[in-house]
Design an enzyme around this catalytic site. Structure first.
Site, short mmCIF file in Angstrom:
data_model
loop_
_atom_site.label_atom_id
_atom_site.label_comp_id
_atom_site.label_asym_id
_atom_site.label_seq_id
_atom_site.Cartn_x
_atom_site.Cartn_y
_atom_site.Cartn_z
N TYR A 131 0.85 -1.19 0.00
CA TYR A 131 0.00 0.00 0.00
C TYR A 131 0.89 1.25 0.00
O TYR A 131 1.43 1.64 1.03
CB TYR A 131 -0.90 -0.03 1.24
CG TYR A 131 -2.01 0.99 1.29
CD1 TYR A 131 -2.21 1.92 0.28
CD2 TYR A 131 -2.87 1.02 2.38
CE1 TYR A 131 -3.23 2.84 0.33
CE2 TYR A 131 -3.90 1.94 2.46
CZ TYR A 131 -4.07 2.85 1.43
OH TYR A 131 -5.09 3.77 1.50
N LYS A 159 -0.29 -1.15 -4.79
CA LYS A 159 -1.35 -0.15 -4.84
C LYS A 159 -0.70 1.22 -4.91
O LYS A 159 -0.22 1.75 -3.91
CB LYS A 159 -2.23 -0.29 -3.58
CG LYS A 159 -3.43 0.61 -3.46
CD LYS A 159 -4.17 0.28 -2.16
CE LYS A 159 -5.50 0.98 -2.03
NZ LYS A 159 -5.37 2.41 -1.72
#
Length: 295
Positions: A131, A159
């Site tokens: 992330y 991501k």
């Protein structure tokens, strides 16, 4: 599960903690819409504001009510020790994947971030999504660091926080990253205003705030991009531009929380204190916008 639309719902709160009934309703809406995956306890899910027991309970509820839709659970915390505990809880809850941001109080170095992902990845039995969220973590990944981390065992997706607005520049940005990571690791776009451009540029998955509350609208944009209809995907995104503007002004979590409250999906207030959703004037603007956009 690392392609298509990954919908990130709120974790509605009340005075006692997570509002379990409201959360279950949100999860069941996503399962009924047949999103490709659900991202529980992401930033929109207020993971940083919940204690370990609350996070474990939310993870279990998400998995139990998601039906056949796989659930990815956020495990970000300020120490590797706590991340590993949260990872164990999420895996015991039945999570299909885990999402890890390099959360910190002290600024992290690139080597410290690499060691975090290395320590965690070697302890997992399910895939891991990296992330990259510099607005929240205040840490910026280099493409080279992404390349190192992507080669760790179990890492399945990255991501990224956005792409350049110009389509050719976006394609070049995704291509640069793709050259540095293994082919089995997907690149996912987050930051809803960049979703269409990112998907059209080669990102395989949209990690979506919009999808957590309005899955049909997010699915329409995602499916258009997946079938190669870049023009339609961009058109659908342009139609949502006033919503993106509110995201930029107030933050996507506040706007999403206010929308959920206005539509009766959750009770107000639903954000963990001290966070507050929109004020009355801003809510009036949002309510009008939701009607105009038929959301």
């Amino acid at each position: 599960m690392f392609s298509g639309l990954s919908a990130f719902p709120l974790t509605p709160m009340n005075a006692k903690g997570p509002d379990e009934a409201a959360f279950v309703c949100l999860i069941e809406r996503l399962a009924e819409a047949k999103v490709d995956s659900i991202g529980a306890l992401g930033s929109t899910g207020s993971y940083a504001y919940l204690n370990r027991a609350e996070r474990a309970r939310v993870a279990r509820l998400a998995v139990q009510h998601a039906g056949q839709v796989p659930v990815m659970v956020g495990i970000g915390a300020t120490s590797t020790r706590e991340v590993l505990r949260l990872a164990e809880d999420a895996q015991l809850a039945g999570a299909s994947a885990l999402l890890l941001a390099p959360v910190s109080y002290q600024p992290l170095t690139s080597e410290e971030v690499y060691e975090l992902y290395s320590s965690v990845s070697h302890e997992l039995s399910v895939p891991l999504c990296v992330y990259d969220n510099p607005r929240t973590t205040h840490f910026e990944f280099s493409d080279e660091l992404h390349g190192r981390i992507a080669r760790l065992p179990g890492v399945a997706s990255i991501k990224i926080p956005g792409v350049p607005a110009e389509p050719e520049a976006a394609r070049e940005r995704v291509a640069r990253l793709r050259k540095l990571i293994p082919s089995h690791v997907s690149i996912g776009i987050s930051g809803d205003p960049w979703a269409a451009t990112g998907l059209n540029a080669g990102c395989e998955i949209w990690y979506s705030v919009l999808g957590g509350l309005f899955p049909q609208a997010a699915l329409a944009l995602t499916r258009a991009a997946q079938r190669g209809d870049a023009a339609l995907a961009e058109q659908l995104s342009r139609q949502l531009a006033p919503l993106w503007a509110m995201y930029n002004q107030h933050g996507s979590a506040r706007v999403t929380a206010a929308a959920a409250e206005l539509l009766g999906y959750v009770n107000a207030p639903c954000l963990p204190a001290p966070l507050q959703a929109l004020n009355n004037t801003e809510r009036t603007t949002l309510a009008s916008l939701l009607t105009k956009l038929a959301l």
